[in-house]
Scaffold this active site. Structure first.
Site, short mmCIF file in Angstrom:
data_model
loop_
_atom_site.label_atom_id
_atom_site.label_comp_id
_atom_site.label_asym_id
_atom_site.label_seq_id
_atom_site.Cartn_x
_atom_site.Cartn_y
_atom_site.Cartn_z
CB SER A 131 -21.78 8.13 39.19
OG SER A 131 -21.91 7.33 40.35
CE LYS A 185 -22.31 5.93 36.32
NZ LYS A 185 -23.24 4.91 36.30
CG HIS A 188 -18.13 4.86 38.98
ND1 HIS A 188 -19.40 4.36 39.14
CD2 HIS A 188 -17.90 5.66 40.04
CE1 HIS A 188 -19.93 4.87 40.24
NE2 HIS A 188 -19.05 5.65 40.81
CG ASN A 189 -21.69 1.80 37.26
OD1 ASN A 189 -21.27 2.91 37.53
ND2 ASN A 189 -22.94 1.59 36.92
CD GLU A 192 -22.03 1.47 42.27
OE1 GLU A 192 -21.76 2.53 41.66
OE2 GLU A 192 -23.17 0.96 42.22
CB SER A 479 -0.38 -25.43 16.41
OG SER A 479 -1.40 -24.49 16.35
P1 NBP Z 1 -35.13 4.96 33.86
O1 NBP Z 1 -33.89 4.24 33.52
O2 NBP Z 1 -36.19 4.30 34.62
O3 NBP Z 1 -35.75 5.53 32.49
C1 NBP Z 1 -36.94 6.27 32.50
C2 NBP Z 1 -37.02 7.21 31.32
O4 NBP Z 1 -36.83 6.48 30.10
C3 NBP Z 1 -38.40 7.83 31.22
O5 NBP Z 1 -38.25 9.14 30.71
C4 NBP Z 1 -39.10 6.92 30.22
O6 NBP Z 1 -40.17 7.55 29.56
C5 NBP Z 1 -37.97 6.67 29.27
N1 NBP Z 1 -38.17 5.50 28.40
C6 NBP Z 1 -38.27 4.18 28.69
BR1 NBP Z 1 -38.27 3.50 30.38
N2 NBP Z 1 -38.43 3.39 27.63
C7 NBP Z 1 -38.45 4.24 26.59
C8 NBP Z 1 -38.59 4.06 25.20
N3 NBP Z 1 -38.69 2.82 24.68
N4 NBP Z 1 -38.57 5.14 24.40
C9 NBP Z 1 -38.43 6.37 24.94
N5 NBP Z 1 -38.30 6.63 26.25
C10 NBP Z 1 -38.30 5.58 27.07
O7 NBP Z 1 -34.80 6.36 34.59
P2 NBP Z 1 -33.62 6.80 35.57
O8 NBP Z 1 -33.45 5.85 36.70
O9 NBP Z 1 -33.88 8.24 35.83
O10 NBP Z 1 -32.32 6.66 34.66
C11 NBP Z 1 -32.11 7.38 33.47
C12 NBP Z 1 -30.79 6.92 32.87
O11 NBP Z 1 -29.73 7.24 33.80
C13 NBP Z 1 -30.68 5.42 32.63
O12 NBP Z 1 -29.89 5.16 31.51
C14 NBP Z 1 -29.99 4.91 33.88
O13 NBP Z 1 -29.33 3.70 33.66
C15 NBP Z 1 -29.03 6.05 34.17
N6 NBP Z 1 -28.61 6.18 35.57
C16 NBP Z 1 -29.48 5.95 36.59
C17 NBP Z 1 -29.08 6.11 37.91
C18 NBP Z 1 -30.02 5.87 39.07
O14 NBP Z 1 -29.56 5.91 40.22
N7 NBP Z 1 -31.31 5.67 38.82
C19 NBP Z 1 -27.77 6.53 38.17
C20 NBP Z 1 -26.92 6.80 37.11
C21 NBP Z 1 -27.35 6.63 35.81
P3 NBP Z 1 -41.68 7.34 30.09
O15 NBP Z 1 -41.83 8.27 31.26
O16 NBP Z 1 -42.49 7.73 28.93
O17 NBP Z 1 -41.82 5.89 30.49
#
Ligand code: NBP
Length: 484
Positions: A131, A185, A188-189, A192, A479
């Site tokens: 997070s 986590k 936590h969300n 939030e 019941s």
């Molecule tokens: P995203 O959640 O947008 O995911 C992007 C990544 O997933 C890219 O590497 C993309 O590859 C890959 N991907 C997707 Br989309 N579909 C896919 C598939 N079918 N097969 C394989 N790879 C695939 O990125 P993020 O915002 O950096 O978040 C990453 C993780 O962290 C998520 O689970 C998210 O929920 C979590 N998270 C995010 C935050 C935040 O603030 N953003 C905070 C905490 C946790 P590509 O480049 O080839 O499309």
């Protein structure tokens, strides 16, 4: 010269993955980067990672070949199928004792399943909550790892090295088995969601009941941030309210009032319903977002459904602002008390040995709900690790007692003026319910027995279920007694 072997591989070069890699690099770890769309590896090495020790791979085989043993592979990809697909590809490439880490927002049930599956393949699975968004990932996230404990000695240095620190202590510790990290986590969300909605209710009352401008409200949040509400979300609210669009109008005023959501608040509410724990504030905060998103319906209804008319706030504005601050504080205490009640039940349900003080410390810095308040929660659990409810800790008991008169005034104000305060109100209703020796559930039990022969217990004989033939023409067969 042979290329240096990497300490860890990271799959997923979107915002979280890239920033975590750079953070790991800053802390002296060599990271091998990989991504489904392979061209992003070269782009990353040529731009953001230029001049660092980060190395890249163009296939999973190449990536695995570049790792020190036991191999550590961390995924930061979209939660769901993508994680399973990468796991399926990795399994034949890895050896006994290698470690697969999922740092995405995966559902804890998926993590429980993956931990079991990978154990059967003699691999170690770590499901870690991450997070703090982009900035957290880059300069110090809150990390909540769980899964196969044998993996912890191999990832601890990297995780605690890159995590946020509060007074030198890392906001990262081992949470528990299989899905525990992702469960924590998720909660936590959920919290939030609750914190954000509470801030929105304070804003709504100041804006519509007290008629305050964005600049005035920004100053109030700035003041609040110096006291017991000191937190990241209060801090950004101050900044958001002060932010002007190019025409000088506060940007927040122009934003459509329909909230989005990605699901983690809903999962928390679903889990609390499944476990029968009244996490009412998070539930209301999810429903508040749902109601907000019915914008078109609300616009229509606003033309025909009347609220109270001719009533205005006529008291002392500064005093009411302080009452609102107290209401927010008291409601926040309820929300965290409920969140920890849920964690305690989940620990029982899934056999996790959760350390509640350590969870409070993990949330104390780096993450979106980071706050001074979490330091007080950590102290409460340090003082009494088996504390059954935060509300029973002396510090929080005194805080609630001190705020409750203000809290009741604020909820009354909202009701009188027709301004919804779902989370302030549900928190107060929970407080009044939790502190009640008697609730009207005796009547519910009588009703259930009347129409369905569901039986009831007498106050004098708990555990003994009785049926009454209330009407004289019903039978005496009851019941089956079970809870559903
Ligand atoms: P995203 O959640 O947008 O995911 C992007 C990544 O997933 C890219 O590497 C993309 O590859 C890959 N991907 C997707 Br989309 N579909 C896919 C598939 N079918 N097969 C394989 N790879 C695939 O990125 P993020 O915002 O950096 O978040 C990453 C993780 O962290 C998520 O689970 C998210 O929920 C979590 N998270 C995010 C935050 C935040 O603030 N953003 C905070 C905490 C946790 P590509 O480049 O080839 O499309």
């Amino acid at each position: 010269m042979a290329e240096q072997k990497a300490d860890i591989a990271l799959i997923g070069l979107a915002v979280m993955g890239q920033n975590l890699i750079l953070n790991m690099n800053d802390h002296g770890f060599v990271v091998c980067a990989f991504n489904r769309t392979v061209s992003k590896v070269d782009d990353f090495l040529a731009k953001e990672a230029k001049g660092t020790k980060v190395i890249g791979a163009h296939s999973m085989e190449e990536m695995v070949g570049k790792l020190k043993k036991p191999r550590r592979v961390m995924m930061l990809v979209k939660a769901g199928d993508a994680v399973d697909k990468f796991i399926d590809t990795l399994v034949p490439l890895l050896e006994e004792g290698d470690i697969i880490i999922d740092g995405g927002n995966s559902q804890y049930n998926d993590s429980i399943r993956r931990a079991k599956y990978l154990e059967s393949k003699k691999l170690l699975f770590v499901g870690s909550g991450v997070s703090g968004g982009e900035d957290g990932a880059r300069y110090g996230p809150s990390l909540m790892p769980g899964g196969a404990k044998e993996a912890w000695p191999h990832v601890k240095a990297i995780f605690q090295g890159i995590s946020a620190k509060v007074n030198g202590e890392p906001c990262c510790d081992w949470v528990g088995a299989d899905g525990a990290g992702h469960y924590v986590k998720m909660v936590h969300n959920g919290i939030e969601y609750g914190d954000m909605q509470l801030i929105c209710e304070a804003y709504h009352l100041m804006k519509d009941a007290l008629g305050m401008s964005e600049d005035e409200m920004s100053a109030v949040f700035g003041e609040w941030n110096k006291g017991e509400l000191d937190s990241f979300l209060i801090e950004i609210t101050q900044a958001i309210l002060a932010y002007k669009d190019t025409d000088g109008v506060p940007l927040v005023r122009k934003i459509r009032d329909a909230a989005g959501q990605k699901g983690t608040g809903k999962w928390t509410a679903i889990s609390s319903l499944d476990m029968g724990i009244p996490v009412t504030l998070i539930g209301e905060s999810v429903f508040a977002r749902c109601l907000s998103s019915l914008k078109d319906e609300r616009v229509k209804a606003s033309g025909s459904l009347k609220g109270p008319s001719g009533v205005k706030f006529e008291g002392n504005k500064a005093e009411m602002v302080e009452h609102i601050r107290q209401a927010l504080y008291a409601s926040k205490i309820i929300s965290y008390a409920q969140g920890f009640m849920l964690l305690r039940e989940a620990a029982k349900e899934y056999g996790w040995e959760l350390n509640y003080g350590s969870i409070a410390l993990m949330w104390r810095g780096g993450c979106i709900i980071r706050s001074r308040f979490l330091g007080n929660i950590k102290e409460a659990f340090d003082k009494n690790p088996s504390l059954s409810n935060l509300l029973l800790d002396d510090f929080f008991k005194a805080a609630i007692h001190n705020s409750q008169a203000s809290w009741r005034k604020v909820v009354s104000l909202g009701v009188t003026l027709g301004i919804p305060t779902p989370c302030f109100s549900t928190a107060l209703a929970f407080y009044d319910g939790y502190r009640s020796e008697c609730l009207p559930a005796n009547l519910i039990q009588a009703q259930r027995d009347y129409f369905g022969a569901h039986t009831y217990e007498l106050l004098t004989a708990p555990g003994k279920f009785t049926h009454t033939n209330w009407t004289g023409h019903g039978g005496s067969v009851s019941s089956t007694s079970y809870n559903a």
